[in-house]
Design an enzyme around this catalytic site. Sequence first.
Site, short mmCIF file in Angstrom:
data_model
loop_
_atom_site.label_atom_id
_atom_site.label_comp_id
_atom_site.label_asym_id
_atom_site.label_seq_id
_atom_site.Cartn_x
_atom_site.Cartn_y
_atom_site.Cartn_z
N ASP A 41 0.86 -1.18 0.00
CA ASP A 41 0.00 0.00 0.00
C ASP A 41 0.90 1.23 0.00
O ASP A 41 1.85 1.33 0.78
CB ASP A 41 -0.89 0.02 1.26
CG ASP A 41 -1.89 1.16 1.22
OD1 ASP A 41 -2.94 0.99 0.56
OD2 ASP A 41 -1.61 2.21 1.83
N ILE A 42 0.62 2.18 -0.94
CA ILE A 42 1.41 3.40 -1.01
C ILE A 42 0.99 4.32 0.15
O ILE A 42 -0.21 4.63 0.31
CB ILE A 42 1.19 4.12 -2.35
CG1 ILE A 42 1.63 3.21 -3.52
CG2 ILE A 42 1.97 5.43 -2.40
CD1 ILE A 42 1.36 3.80 -4.89
N GLU A 49 -4.51 2.76 -4.50
CA GLU A 49 -3.06 2.67 -4.31
C GLU A 49 -2.64 1.34 -3.72
O GLU A 49 -1.51 1.18 -3.25
CB GLU A 49 -2.59 3.81 -3.40
CG GLU A 49 -3.08 3.72 -1.96
CD GLU A 49 -4.46 4.34 -1.75
OE1 GLU A 49 -4.82 4.60 -0.60
OE2 GLU A 49 -5.18 4.56 -2.75
#
Length: 595
Positions: free
Chosen positions: A472-473, A515
């Site tokens: 996950d960004i 994301e």
Amino acid sequence: NSSKTTRLNFSGLRMNRHIKIFVILLGFLVLPEAALASGQTLVEGVVLDQSSSVYETGSKLSFYIDHDRTRTIDEVSHASFRKNFNIVKYSTPVIKKSGSVIWARLEIDNQTSINQYYLFNDYFPLYKQQVFYKDKNNINREMQAGHFYGNASHSLHERHTILPLELRKGKNILFLRFEQPFEALHLNMLVSDAVGLSDLSALNTAEISLYVALIIAFFLFNMVIFLVIRDDAYFYYSMHVLLIGAFFATFYGFPFSWLGTSPYFNAAFIPNYISQISGIFGVLFFLHFLKVRERSEKAFRYFKLIIYAVVLNFIYMLSGGAFALELWILILAIGSVSQLVFSISYIRQDPYCIFYTIAWGLHLGIIILYILGAAEVAETHIRNGHIMFGSIFEMLILTFALGYRFTSILKEKEVIEQQVFQVLRREDSLVQLSYRDSLTGAYNRRKFDEVLSQELKTSEEDGTSFSLILIDIDHFKDVNDQYGHETGDKVLKEFAKVISRFIRKSDTFCRFGGEEFSLIVDSGEISDAESLAEKIRQELENMQLLEQKISMTVSCGVTVYKMEDSVSSILKRADEALYKAKNDGRNKVVTFDIT
């Protein structure tokens, strides 16, 4: 057959299937009851003067038809009876089959010192022939030949009728008595000395050998192509060619000569059977070669009826039907004309129709030229054997056409294969598109679910293992808020490119949405997955993306397959690990411990 002895039978009983009806009709028009020119007397006979080794007799013969079958040699040989003999204008006399007795008269003026000559008749279906003359010692001689007498020893050859003549110096008069109730009488007679006889036999052998070689070549060529591409047209034409060869072989008596037997029944009727079988294969070839059914269903059914008619007539002939031959000629005429009309009607649309029409027209042209020439022009080597070698021309054209068909089929096959390949590529592209995220190019959730399910099934069956990483960004919403969604999309693309540098072909990189990303790692060692996730984290931590020099970090949750895992169970563990990494301050790799 030798160049001096091969002739065309105008009765139509022994002919190539393509030309019988035309020859028969024209023959009946050109030749009267005995093919004789009435009201003429013999002007001169054959003069043996050593200018040649072989002498033609055709236009030197005169004939008398004994309808009552009562005349004797004493009567017809009397000087007063000579006025009843009429000369023939044709170089090869042809007399229709009948129950009458045919008498022929031939004067031979021997101006040489040679007494031994031979009367050569190259006509295998000869039924009954008697020859009367006075030999060199002025003794009355009588010789017999033909199938009526079987293999008589006085005929020097089983297939040709070759009778020895002991001629006196000066004028010799031969009287020939014929009975020919089943066939037309075709008098291919020559007088030759020993050298000429040898030349005739050699030339005959050469012509037949060439013809047989060509027939075999055409047959093998088309049969090989049939075995390669399985096109029925090649099989039907191969059989048609083979049967044409068999027709001529039996018509000219080769099998019976080789076997040492020549019963008249076989000689008279076997070629008729073969010609009908050949006709059936010829029509089948025509139907496939010109694609008749695709062009006209009615025409296809019409030609099928012709095939059935030939089959029924074949059975009728086997049973001894009185009019079987006449019916075969009628069917042949109708079928031949119909095929020609059909091919001509499509000649502008299909090159195959052009080939077929040319081959058919060539055959007919050869026949017409022969008939026109036979009445006015002496026999020549070029025109002898024209039936056999006319069929060779037809085979040559149609074999060329079949070769053209072969190349066309290969080209069509190549085009079809290219089209199929392009369709498959398009389908594959569509499938790939259905599995790809349109923005980043990574696989989508659909592909992830399929791969994960397959990995679980394989691991359960084979005892292998794999790892799962969820990525996950961190704070990606801030990027969208600060730089806009367009820049955010570019960041996601660059992020996917960075990830792709670290994964193997056996790994599967997917975008969950937004994301969030996943990575299915083809390794059951948790340390390998941890190491990969850490490399990705460090790479992104130490780099800036795009012109805006955007920095970013990622959080990763790692887990490994365990027995009896399901999609939901392994995802739950990876998600818990990711949740812990984010809660612990982000920019971390957390592994779910399954021990």
